[in-house]
Design an enzyme around this catalytic site. Structure first.
Site, PDB file in Angstrom:
ATOM      1  N   LYS A   1       0.822  -1.214   0.000  1.00 40.02           N
ATOM      2  CA  LYS A   1       0.000   0.000   0.000  1.00 40.02           C
ATOM      3  C   LYS A   1       0.857   1.265   0.000  1.00 40.02           C
ATOM      4  O   LYS A   1       0.370   2.336  -0.334  1.00 40.02           O
ATOM      5  CB  LYS A   1      -0.966  -0.005   1.181  1.00 40.02           C
ATOM      6  CG  LYS A   1      -2.077  -1.027   0.996  1.00 40.02           C
ATOM      7  CD  LYS A   1      -3.173  -0.884   2.042  1.00 40.02           C
ATOM      8  CE  LYS A   1      -4.317  -1.858   1.782  1.00 40.02           C
ATOM      9  NZ  LYS A   1      -3.936  -3.250   2.110  1.00 40.02           N
TER      10      LYS A   1
HETATM   11  C1  LIG Z   1      -4.575  -4.393   1.384  1.00 43.58           C
HETATM   12  C2  LIG Z   1      -3.785  -5.651   1.347  1.00 43.58           C
HETATM   13  C3  LIG Z   1      -4.097  -6.707   0.463  1.00 43.58           C
HETATM   14  C4  LIG Z   1      -5.309  -6.671  -0.440  1.00 43.58           C
HETATM   15  O1  LIG Z   1      -5.141  -5.767  -1.495  1.00 43.58           O
HETATM   16  P1  LIG Z   1      -6.440  -5.290  -2.326  1.00 43.58           P
HETATM   17  O2  LIG Z   1      -5.898  -4.297  -3.295  1.00 43.58           O
HETATM   18  O3  LIG Z   1      -7.361  -4.666  -1.320  1.00 43.58           O
HETATM   19  O4  LIG Z   1      -7.028  -6.481  -2.961  1.00 43.58           O
HETATM   20  C5  LIG Z   1      -3.272  -7.818   0.439  1.00 43.58           C
HETATM   21  N1  LIG Z   1      -2.214  -7.916   1.260  1.00 43.58           N
HETATM   22  C6  LIG Z   1      -1.876  -6.935   2.132  1.00 43.58           C
HETATM   23  C7  LIG Z   1      -0.698  -7.122   3.013  1.00 43.58           C
HETATM   24  C8  LIG Z   1      -2.652  -5.768   2.200  1.00 43.58           C
HETATM   25  O5  LIG Z   1      -2.305  -4.814   3.069  1.00 43.58           O
END
Ligand SMILES: *Cc1c(COP(=O)(O)O)cnc(C)c1O
Length: 441
Positions: free
Chosen positions: A123
């Site tokens: 993220k």
């Molecule tokens: C947010 C997140 C996901 C999921 O990603 P999306 O884009 O919401 O499908 C997977 N792994 C981690 C570690 C995350 O923080």
């Protein structure tokens, strides 16, 4: 490049700056680029050997620019109403200042490590771009305030991404005593333009306060309230970069790569499908935990959101994946076309745990619980070649990983450096009036 709402593809058109500032579209839909034109084959032929940032500049030019010249890796590729090329290029250099290595962790099994940013999760990529895009498109003389409620991870990624930027303040609300000490320090020790409030309640109270603030028109206008949550198109677009970058690093002779994407809200997969729309030759596997609304849809054709259940891969515990609306939009609601590019697979916690243990034992590679869902999905589908997206560093989930491997996970410097800093958050009770007062003073 104009942006449209998924709910009115032929309706109003918005600029990048408007789409960034609004978050969701006014009709409740989500913003998407009005068109995504495939880049020509010479574009992809030029990519092997290019750096992450050079690839990033070219991919974003492809997504944001109107016309793309054949020499898209040159300097004058971008034709957009919102940003000129030099601004966009600076944003890419700034936002992607950490590596995204592609590691062959086992024969034929590559892992794309997206977790080398400041908060050790993928993220960081989206949040760092959104922050800089907002800064660059902010009308002169205006200030804005990014408001975010967090149950742990989002607060850190957003606070770190916006820290030190001009003209944008960040306010993080979190439930006191309900986030881990390590998580808390990622957004409470920064100071400067980042303020944190420890709310005397649960996460839902924090979320409600944020909603009430946005609903208070006068307040929203006065502070220039902006949301940085995961449905903002400014977080989505840059995530297309690393799919293109990873595929350029595989052997030229190799077949089209299969990306296995651990998914919750499906933003990451949506970004991969945008790269596909740009002409990237690839297939995808949507890997979920027990919250398998999308894999179910891919089998039955019925999209049936339901309350989420808790799992070991808790960042993927999403019962109503928002970005699915974007995926359907990209395929005009045609399930068969979607199934031609994306397969789904669900992985239960016992398999996740076993996978962490086995991959550590057999290959000496440490998976976090989210990446382990992707790895297990690749195994279950019998893929002998795959790129699994590694969405978080295993040290972030030591309480799951350490018992599984029967050993310790070393904590990287990025996490340790916050531990001895002072927590600067202020207490706040759950009433809106008190929150309004602290926002306006
Ligand atoms: C947010 C997140 C996901 C999921 O990603 P999306 O884009 O919401 O499908 C997977 N792994 C981690 C570690 C995350 O923080």
């Amino acid at each position: 490049m104009a942006f449209i709402s998924t709910r009115a593809p032929k309706g109003d058109r918005y600029s990048l700056a408007e789409a960034l500032r609004l978050g969701p579209a006014p009709d409740g839909g989500l913003f998407m680029p009005e068109t995504v034109e495939p880049l020509d084959a010479t574009f992809f032929e030029q990519l092997p050997g290019q750096s992450l940032t050079a690839t990033g500049k070219a991919v974003l030019a492809g997504l944001l620019g109107g016309k793309i010249s054949a020499d898209v890796l040159g300097t004058n590729a971008l034709d957009t109403d919102a940003l000129d090329t030099s601004v966009l290029n600076r944003i890419v250099d700034d936002a992607l200042d950490f590596p995204i290595p592609l590691i062959e962790a086992a024969p034929g099994r590559h892992v794309l490590e997206l977790f080398h940013g400041p908060t050790l999760a993928f993220k960081d990529v989206g949040a760092r771009f959104l922050a800089r895009l907002l800064e660059a498109t902010q009308p002169a003389g205006r200030k804005s305030t990014v408001l975010v409620a967090t149950s742990g991870d989002t607060g850190g990624a957003v606070a770190q991404a916006f820290h030190g930027l001009d003209g944008i303040d960040v306010v993080v609300l979190y439930p006191r005593g309900k986030v881990s000490p390590l998580q808390e320090r990622q957004f409470t020790t920064l100071g400067g333009n980042v303020r944190a409030f420890a709310v005397d309640g649960v996460f839902d109270d924090c979320q409600r306060l944020v909603k009430e603030a946005f609903a208070d028109r006068e307040l929203a206008e006065q502070l220039g309230l902006t949301s940085a949550n995961s449905i903002n198109v400014g977080r989505l677009l840059p995530q297309a970069i690393y799919y293109v970058y990873a595929s350029a690093q595989l052997e030229a002779a190799a077949a089209a790569p299969i990306f296995v994407v651990p998914s919750g809200n499906f933003g990451n997969l949506t970004a991969g499908l945008l790269a596909h729309r740009l002409g990237l030759d690839a297939q995808f596997v949507a890997a979920t935990n027990r919250n398998d609304v999308v894999p179910e849809y891919l089998i039955s054709g019925r999209f049936e959101p339901r309350p989420s259940v808790r799992t070991l891969s808790n960042a993927m515990d999403v019962g109503h994946p928002n970005n699915f609306e974007r995926i359907l939009h990209l395929f005009n609601g045609d399930k068969e076309a979607l199934c031609g590019v994306v397969a789904g697979h669900r992985v239960d916690d016992s398999v996740t745990r076993d996978t962490i243990a086995r991959v550590c034992r057999e290959h000496g590679y440490l998976l976090d619980p989210h990446t382990a869902v992707g790895w297990a999905a690749a195994d279950a589908r019998g893929l002998d070649q795959a790129i699994v997206l590694a969405t978080a560093h295993p040290a972030k989930f030591g309480e799951v990983v350490e018992p599984a491997i029967g050993g310790e996970v070393p904590i990287p410097e990025q996490l340790l450096q916050h531990l001895d800093k002072t927590v600067l958050s202020q207490p706040l009770d759950t009433g809106f009036e008190a929150f309004r007062r602290v926002l306006t003073t």
